[in-house]
Design a protein around this motif. Sequence first.
Motif, PDB file in Angstrom:
ATOM      1  N   MET A  39       0.830  -1.201   0.000  1.00 23.97           N
ATOM      2  CA  MET A  39       0.000   0.000   0.000  1.00 23.97           C
ATOM      3  C   MET A  39       0.866   1.254   0.000  1.00 23.97           C
ATOM      4  O   MET A  39       1.906   1.309   0.663  1.00 23.97           O
ATOM      5  CB  MET A  39      -0.915   0.017   1.240  1.00 23.97           C
ATOM      6  CG  MET A  39      -1.728   1.287   1.405  1.00 23.97           C
ATOM      7  SD  MET A  39      -2.790   1.265   2.866  1.00 23.97           S
ATOM      8  CE  MET A  39      -3.505   2.901   2.751  1.00 23.97           C
ATOM      9  N   THR A  40       0.454   2.245  -0.744  1.00 25.75           N
ATOM     10  CA  THR A  40       1.103   3.548  -0.713  1.00 25.75           C
ATOM     11  C   THR A  40       0.244   4.507   0.094  1.00 25.75           C
ATOM     12  O   THR A  40      -0.924   4.738  -0.239  1.00 25.75           O
ATOM     13  CB  THR A  40       1.302   4.103  -2.134  1.00 25.75           C
ATOM     14  OG1 THR A  40       2.154   3.217  -2.875  1.00 25.75           O
ATOM     15  CG2 THR A  40       1.945   5.487  -2.077  1.00 25.75           C
ATOM     16  N   TRP A  41       0.816   5.060   1.163  1.00 24.02           N
ATOM     17  CA  TRP A  41       0.090   5.966   2.041  1.00 24.02           C
ATOM     18  C   TRP A  41       0.102   7.365   1.451  1.00 24.02           C
ATOM     19  O   TRP A  41       1.151   7.893   1.091  1.00 24.02           O
ATOM     20  CB  TRP A  41       0.714   5.961   3.436  1.00 24.02           C
ATOM     21  CG  TRP A  41       0.638   4.617   4.090  1.00 24.02           C
ATOM     22  CD1 TRP A  41       1.566   3.624   4.015  1.00 24.02           C
ATOM     23  CD2 TRP A  41      -0.440   4.115   4.880  1.00 24.02           C
ATOM     24  NE1 TRP A  41       1.145   2.524   4.722  1.00 24.02           N
ATOM     25  CE2 TRP A  41      -0.090   2.795   5.265  1.00 24.02           C
ATOM     26  CE3 TRP A  41      -1.651   4.643   5.306  1.00 24.02           C
ATOM     27  CZ2 TRP A  41      -0.913   2.003   6.052  1.00 24.02           C
ATOM     28  CZ3 TRP A  41      -2.481   3.856   6.097  1.00 24.02           C
ATOM     29  CH2 TRP A  41      -2.110   2.557   6.466  1.00 24.02           C
ATOM     30  N   ARG A  42      -1.080   7.949   1.370  1.00 19.36           N
ATOM     31  CA  ARG A  42      -1.239   9.254   0.739  1.00 19.36           C
ATOM     32  C   ARG A  42      -1.275  10.357   1.798  1.00 19.36           C
ATOM     33  O   ARG A  42      -2.082  10.309   2.718  1.00 19.36           O
ATOM     34  CB  ARG A  42      -2.510   9.264  -0.109  1.00 19.36           C
ATOM     35  CG  ARG A  42      -2.455   8.289  -1.289  1.00 19.36           C
ATOM     36  CD  ARG A  42      -3.811   8.034  -1.880  1.00 19.36           C
ATOM     37  NE  ARG A  42      -4.720   7.371  -0.937  1.00 19.36           N
ATOM     38  CZ  ARG A  42      -5.920   6.882  -1.269  1.00 19.36           C
ATOM     39  NH1 ARG A  42      -6.362   6.992  -2.510  1.00 19.36           N
ATOM     40  NH2 ARG A  42      -6.675   6.296  -0.351  1.00 19.36           N
ATOM     41  N   PHE A  43      -0.411  11.348   1.612  1.00 22.66           N
ATOM     42  CA  PHE A  43      -0.257  12.448   2.567  1.00 22.66           C
ATOM     43  C   PHE A  43      -0.669  13.771   1.925  1.00 22.66           C
ATOM     44  O   PHE A  43      -0.398  14.025   0.755  1.00 22.66           O
ATOM     45  CB  PHE A  43       1.199  12.586   3.010  1.00 22.66           C
ATOM     46  CG  PHE A  43       1.680  11.559   3.993  1.00 22.66           C
ATOM     47  CD1 PHE A  43       2.021  11.929   5.292  1.00 22.66           C
ATOM     48  CD2 PHE A  43       1.820  10.227   3.631  1.00 22.66           C
ATOM     49  CE1 PHE A  43       2.493  10.998   6.206  1.00 22.66           C
ATOM     50  CE2 PHE A  43       2.302   9.287   4.532  1.00 22.66           C
ATOM     51  CZ  PHE A  43       2.633   9.674   5.818  1.00 22.66           C
TER      52      PHE A  43
END
Length: 342
Positions: free
Chosen positions: A1-5
């Motif tokens: 998963m790529t965490w979106r900031f």
Amino acid sequence: MTWRFIGANFDQMHMNTNLQWVDDHPDAEVVAVCDETPETSTGSLDAAVEDFDLDEDAVFDDLDECLETVEAEVLIGCPRNSLHADFVERVAPYGLHVAIEKPLSVTLDDADRMIDAMVDADGQLFINWPAAWDAERHTLRRLVADGVIGDVVEVQYYGGNAGAPPNDSWFYDPEDGGGSMLDYLGYGSTFSTWIRGGELPETVTAESYTPEDSPVDVQSATICRYERGLSTLQTTWRMLTNPWEIKPQPAKGYEIVGTGGAISNRGKEIHVTTEDEPEGYTVEADDLDPRWTDLAHYIVHCLEGDEEPEGPLDPEFCREAHRIVETARRSAEEGQRLDLIE
């Protein structure tokens, strides 16, 4: 998963560094930025847009529109000190995890508002202290916990810089939480409390100095009385050089005195003296667990492992340490020693 900031508000110059950490993390990305008050920013939204190659539809000047439009998991906020509580109360209903730049808040009441706002929210609250990513702070805590110098009876802290750039910024506005005391006393109180395993003082006495040509204090000294002795926490904006460019004198850092020895940490140097080795020896800073690399690594670690923030990242812990700051602020105003405020 790529965490979106998302990065929201650039009042605090650390925002650009915080977002760079996100961009450098293999499992995180900056998906949007927002700055509602560019006239008070000491960071740069334009630089962030260029650095992270953000499209026009990922740049906002209205935070609610940003949060309603962009899908993300984490919000990093760098509003002015006086707006921390307002910011957290505003964004908590959106269900994101929230990271707020140091200090926790201006007042203890604001700290409680921030914590209360996140109680029923879906996200966690993190407090970013840049010193949390310094191996030296962790090494001091480990040496004390290992009993190398016995029981701590005194901590001396000296922190600051050569002012708060730029000279006409909100850092020099007392209504916005400016001044050297609020800028740096939180470091001393938070990390000395962390090093001492959570021990807090019984009373606090503080003085601050505001020159005639300055709207805010440029120097403060706080004496904390513990059951077994006194500790001193000093802040200044009067250093000759900025410490991240040229090491100033006196150097920033900590002196920790125990019943069986002492530890000196000025800059990167850690020196230990004990009863068995009175001439002392140098200690290399510990290798840190990867989660302590930076703010992005820490947040991703906690979210992927379903863990709560700890130590200086934990708002509840920061709130306890902020009792020292609140008491010092009131003591300086009233000119008397005060019991530690609850």
